[in-house]
Design a protein around this motif. Structure first.
Motif, mmCIF file in Angstrom:
data_model
loop_
_atom_site.group_PDB
_atom_site.id
_atom_site.type_symbol
_atom_site.label_atom_id
_atom_site.label_comp_id
_atom_site.label_asym_id
_atom_site.label_seq_id
_atom_site.Cartn_x
_atom_site.Cartn_y
_atom_site.Cartn_z
ATOM 1 N N LEU A 40 -11.267 8.454 -3.375
ATOM 2 C CA LEU A 40 -10.316 7.338 -3.326
ATOM 3 C C LEU A 40 -10.335 6.785 -1.905
ATOM 4 C CD1 LEU A 40 -7.219 8.902 -5.164
ATOM 5 C CD2 LEU A 40 -8.979 7.442 -6.158
ATOM 6 N N PHE A 41 -10.512 5.485 -1.772
ATOM 7 C CA PHE A 41 -10.442 4.906 -0.433
ATOM 8 C C PHE A 41 -9.036 5.058 0.138
ATOM 9 C CE2 PHE A 41 -14.329 2.492 -1.625
ATOM 10 C CZ PHE A 41 -15.110 2.897 -0.551
ATOM 11 N N VAL A 42 -8.039 4.964 -0.717
ATOM 12 C CA VAL A 42 -6.643 5.169 -0.310
ATOM 13 C C VAL A 42 -5.950 5.926 -1.440
ATOM 14 C CG1 VAL A 42 -4.471 4.035 0.301
ATOM 15 C CG2 VAL A 42 -6.618 3.018 1.015
ATOM 16 N N ASP A 43 -5.204 6.964 -1.093
ATOM 17 C CA ASP A 43 -4.540 7.759 -2.133
ATOM 18 C C ASP A 43 -3.020 7.617 -2.112
ATOM 19 O OD1 ASP A 43 -3.943 9.157 0.143
ATOM 20 O OD2 ASP A 43 -4.817 11.050 -0.511
ATOM 21 N N SER A 44 -2.555 6.480 -1.627
ATOM 22 C CA SER A 44 -1.114 6.222 -1.623
ATOM 23 C C SER A 44 -0.881 4.713 -1.623
ATOM 24 C CB SER A 44 -0.455 6.850 -0.377
ATOM 25 O OG SER A 44 -0.993 6.250 0.802
ATOM 26 N N ALA A 45 0.373 4.325 -1.746
ATOM 27 C CA ALA A 45 0.800 2.922 -1.642
ATOM 28 C C ALA A 45 -0.031 1.996 -2.532
ATOM 29 C CB ALA A 45 0.787 2.479 -0.180
ATOM 30 N N ASP A 46 -0.370 0.805 -2.018
ATOM 31 C CA ASP A 46 -1.079 -0.199 -2.817
ATOM 32 C C ASP A 46 -2.431 0.288 -3.314
ATOM 33 O OD1 ASP A 46 0.934 -2.033 -2.715
ATOM 34 O OD2 ASP A 46 -0.017 -3.356 -1.250
ATOM 35 N N GLY A 47 -3.125 1.067 -2.507
ATOM 36 C CA GLY A 47 -4.443 1.552 -2.905
ATOM 37 C C GLY A 47 -4.399 2.362 -4.182
ATOM 38 N N LEU A 48 -3.494 3.334 -4.235
ATOM 39 C CA LEU A 48 -3.365 4.172 -5.439
ATOM 40 C C LEU A 48 -2.881 3.338 -6.623
ATOM 41 C CD1 LEU A 48 -3.662 7.027 -6.520
ATOM 42 C CD2 LEU A 48 -1.279 7.437 -5.895
ATOM 43 N N LYS A 49 -1.930 2.449 -6.361
ATOM 44 C CA LYS A 49 -1.402 1.595 -7.426
ATOM 45 C C LYS A 49 -2.498 0.703 -8.008
ATOM 46 C CE LYS A 49 0.100 -2.310 -6.675
ATOM 47 N NZ LYS A 49 -0.506 -3.665 -6.760
ATOM 48 N N ASN A 50 -3.392 0.185 -7.160
ATOM 49 C CA ASN A 50 -4.435 -0.711 -7.633
ATOM 50 C C ASN A 50 -5.519 0.015 -8.426
ATOM 51 O OD1 ASN A 50 -3.053 -2.845 -6.550
ATOM 52 N ND2 ASN A 50 -4.249 -2.922 -4.675
ATOM 53 N N TYR A 51 -5.779 1.273 -8.096
ATOM 54 C CA TYR A 51 -6.645 2.081 -8.965
ATOM 55 C C TYR A 51 -5.957 2.287 -10.316
ATOM 56 C CZ TYR A 51 -9.883 3.648 -5.238
ATOM 57 O OH TYR A 51 -10.835 3.719 -4.252
ATOM 58 N N PHE A 52 -4.670 2.632 -10.259
ATOM 59 C CA PHE A 52 -3.918 2.925 -11.489
ATOM 60 C C PHE A 52 -3.855 1.724 -12.428
ATOM 61 C CE2 PHE A 52 0.120 2.314 -13.697
ATOM 62 C CZ PHE A 52 0.086 3.377 -14.588
ATOM 63 N N THR A 53 -3.550 0.539 -11.888
ATOM 64 C CA THR A 53 -3.378 -0.621 -12.765
ATOM 65 C C THR A 53 -4.674 -0.979 -13.498
ATOM 66 O OG1 THR A 53 -3.696 -2.120 -10.874
ATOM 67 C CG2 THR A 53 -1.426 -1.614 -11.515
ATOM 68 N N SER A 54 -5.809 -0.855 -12.810
ATOM 69 C CA SER A 54 -7.085 -1.093 -13.494
ATOM 70 C C SER A 54 -7.333 -0.040 -14.562
ATOM 71 C CB SER A 54 -8.244 -1.100 -12.491
ATOM 72 O OG SER A 54 -8.182 -2.226 -11.662
ATOM 73 N N ALA A 55 -7.130 1.215 -14.203
ATOM 74 C CA ALA A 55 -7.365 2.307 -15.150
ATOM 75 C C ALA A 55 -6.443 2.183 -16.363
ATOM 76 C CB ALA A 55 -7.172 3.653 -14.464
ATOM 77 N N TYR A 56 -5.173 1.857 -16.127
ATOM 78 C CA TYR A 56 -4.228 1.727 -17.244
ATOM 79 C C TYR A 56 -4.638 0.572 -18.153
ATOM 80 C CZ TYR A 56 0.100 1.722 -19.891
ATOM 81 O OH TYR A 56 1.000 1.794 -20.914
ATOM 82 N N PHE A 57 -5.013 -0.543 -17.552
ATOM 83 C CA PHE A 57 -5.413 -1.702 -18.356
ATOM 84 C C PHE A 57 -6.616 -1.366 -19.234
ATOM 85 C CE2 PHE A 57 -7.804 -5.555 -19.197
ATOM 86 C CZ PHE A 57 -6.820 -6.409 -19.670
ATOM 87 N N VAL A 58 -7.618 -0.725 -18.633
ATOM 88 C CA VAL A 58 -8.837 -0.403 -19.378
ATOM 89 C C VAL A 58 -8.530 0.551 -20.533
ATOM 90 C CG1 VAL A 58 -11.103 0.736 -19.236
ATOM 91 C CG2 VAL A 58 -10.379 -0.846 -17.430
ATOM 92 N N LYS A 59 -7.686 1.538 -20.310
ATOM 93 C CA LYS A 59 -7.455 2.571 -21.327
ATOM 94 C C LYS A 59 -6.358 2.225 -22.324
ATOM 95 C CE LYS A 59 -9.580 5.379 -21.788
ATOM 96 N NZ LYS A 59 -10.851 5.306 -22.529
ATOM 97 N N HIS A 60 -5.360 1.417 -21.947
ATOM 98 C CA HIS A 60 -4.189 1.279 -22.816
ATOM 99 C C HIS A 60 -3.799 -0.144 -23.199
ATOM 100 C CE1 HIS A 60 -3.492 5.551 -22.292
ATOM 101 N NE2 HIS A 60 -3.538 5.387 -20.986
ATOM 102 N N ASP A 61 -4.129 -1.138 -22.400
ATOM 103 C CA ASP A 61 -3.664 -2.498 -22.682
ATOM 104 C C ASP A 61 -4.610 -3.242 -23.611
ATOM 105 O OD1 ASP A 61 -1.235 -2.542 -21.299
ATOM 106 O OD2 ASP A 61 -2.218 -2.996 -19.396
ATOM 107 N N ASP A 62 -4.107 -4.367 -24.134
ATOM 108 C CA ASP A 62 -4.937 -5.247 -24.945
ATOM 109 C C ASP A 62 -5.780 -6.128 -24.034
ATOM 110 O OD1 ASP A 62 -3.826 -4.262 -27.313
ATOM 111 O OD2 ASP A 62 -2.136 -5.650 -27.174
#
Length: 199
Positions: A40-62
């Motif tokens: 992870l280039f960043v494991d906190s704050a915006d960096g972690l959140k931006n990894y999460f939002t992409s991962a969540y979208f790919v796995k769970h969103d329409d």
């Protein structure tokens, strides 16, 4: 001149640029090259959140422009979540064929690094369009690409880290003006601006 000499004269500077740039980036991001999804280039704050939002979208969103991964229970527009909508949608399409579970972070990481190589290539062609010699353009393309302030966005704002976006836009703009290619090149420029906006 023999065909091989013509080939080397034309393509050797660009090949050398890609090899040198790739080698340099490998020395700087060796851990990422070895295992793109393990870092992870960043494991906190915006960096972690931006990894999460992409991962969540790919796995769970329409496939739409709305993500349920934030602002429960209402969800949030994908652009506001910084999930790089175009890239996330492409990964989501790939996920239907090949499971992306363990590749989302690696894909984001490698796209940012590859963008530096693409930036150097675009800068090479920008300089060539102004008549600079091939080797001169190849040598200068590397340090100019590495001066990109977008490298600083590797610290968490991944959608702003793609260093080739502006050089490619400039290259398309220069060719549009020089070639007087009208509507087709203008449509390409407009499409590229929209693509950048949805990244």
């Amino acid at each position: 001149l023999c065909p091989m000499s013509v080939f080397l004269q034309k393509w050797a500077p660009l090949i050398a640029l890609v090899v040198v740039m790739t080698t340099y980036l490998h020395t700087q991001f060796e851990m990422v090259f070895k295992c793109p999804s393990c870092h992870l280039f960043v494991d906190s704050a915006d960096g972690l959140k931006n990894y999460f939002t992409s991962a969540y979208f790919v796995k769970h969103d329409d496939f739409g422009l709305w993500s349920q991964g934030m602002n429960y229970p209402y969800g949030e527009h994908v652009v506001y979540t910084d999930n790089q909508p175009v890239i996330s949608m492409i990964m989501k399409a790939v996920d239907r064929v090949i499971a992306m579970d363990t590749h989302i972070i690696g894909t984001i990481n490698m796209l940012m690094i590859i963008s530096l190589i693409l930036a150097a290539i675009c800068l090479y062609y920008v300089m060539r369009s102004f008549g600079l010699p091939r080797w001169y353009a190849a040598i200068l393309g590397i340090p100019i690409a590495l001066l990109s302030p977008q490298i600083a966005r590797f610290n968490g704002h991944y959608s702003l880290a793609y260093a080739f976006y502006i050089p490619l836009f400039l290259l398309l703009l220069i060719r549009w003006v020089k070639d007087d290619s009208g509507l087709a090149r203008g449509a390409l420029l407009t499409g590229w601006i929209a693509f950048m906006g949805f990244t």
